[in-house]
Scaffold this motif. Sequence first.
Motif, mmCIF file in Angstrom:
data_model
loop_
_atom_site.group_PDB
_atom_site.id
_atom_site.type_symbol
_atom_site.label_atom_id
_atom_site.label_comp_id
_atom_site.label_asym_id
_atom_site.label_seq_id
_atom_site.Cartn_x
_atom_site.Cartn_y
_atom_site.Cartn_z
ATOM 1 N N GLU A 1 0.843 -1.192 0.000
ATOM 2 C CA GLU A 1 0.000 0.000 0.000
ATOM 3 C C GLU A 1 0.882 1.248 0.000
ATOM 4 O OE1 GLU A 1 -4.075 0.871 2.420
ATOM 5 O OE2 GLU A 1 -2.334 0.406 3.653
ATOM 6 N N SER B 1 -2.586 6.011 -0.265
ATOM 7 C CA SER B 1 -3.767 5.144 -0.249
ATOM 8 C C SER B 1 -4.085 4.685 1.174
ATOM 9 C CB SER B 1 -3.612 3.964 -1.206
ATOM 10 O OG SER B 1 -2.525 3.154 -0.844
ATOM 11 N N ARG C 1 -7.666 5.330 3.073
ATOM 12 C CA ARG C 1 -8.338 4.156 3.656
ATOM 13 C C ARG C 1 -8.609 4.353 5.140
ATOM 14 N NH1 ARG C 1 -6.239 0.506 6.672
ATOM 15 N NH2 ARG C 1 -4.088 0.823 5.972
ATOM 16 N N GLU D 1 -12.183 4.235 7.087
ATOM 17 C CA GLU D 1 -12.431 3.198 8.086
ATOM 18 C C GLU D 1 -12.768 3.792 9.454
ATOM 19 O OE1 GLU D 1 -9.500 -0.359 6.410
ATOM 20 O OE2 GLU D 1 -8.944 0.719 8.222
#
Length: 166
Positions: free
Chosen positions: A61, A65, A69, A73
């Motif tokens: 990753e 990114s 994310r 989340e």
Amino acid sequence: MAHAASPDRRNKAPTVPPRGPIPTWYFALVVVRRGHRFLLTQERKYGATWSIPGGRVEPGETLASAAVREVLEETGVPAKLDGVLRVEHSPGEASARIRVIFLGSPLDDTEPKTVPDDESLGAAYLTLDEIRERPLRGAELRVLLETVADGCQVFPLELLGTEMSV
């Protein structure tokens, strides 16, 4: 003549033990700003304190990114990255930690989540005055957010590129 038989230590290079890899942990955090409010998440750990969304970068990753994310989340808010605020390196005896703190903004008007889950207890857009009244994970967080509110320097996302062949 025992003296002549001894090796001349002045001409020998010092022996350097082989150096192994240094385990390094990478973290991506995001200051998400909507007008004069900042998106904070109430953490499950650390005494249910409030902090900016962020977490560990997973294998394969990118830092960017991972940042996007983690915001989704922990807060339920889709966000985009606008720039880089800080790059922090904390070396230790056996490992190191690198944190990149991004500046971001919400992609739409999605409200932060209010139902606890595995990621967080909830999230909210808060003013600096409201943030001053909340238990924060670290004292530096308030200073960071005040600095952003005052218009601190933001570096372009291109600062974090992929490795070049140089």
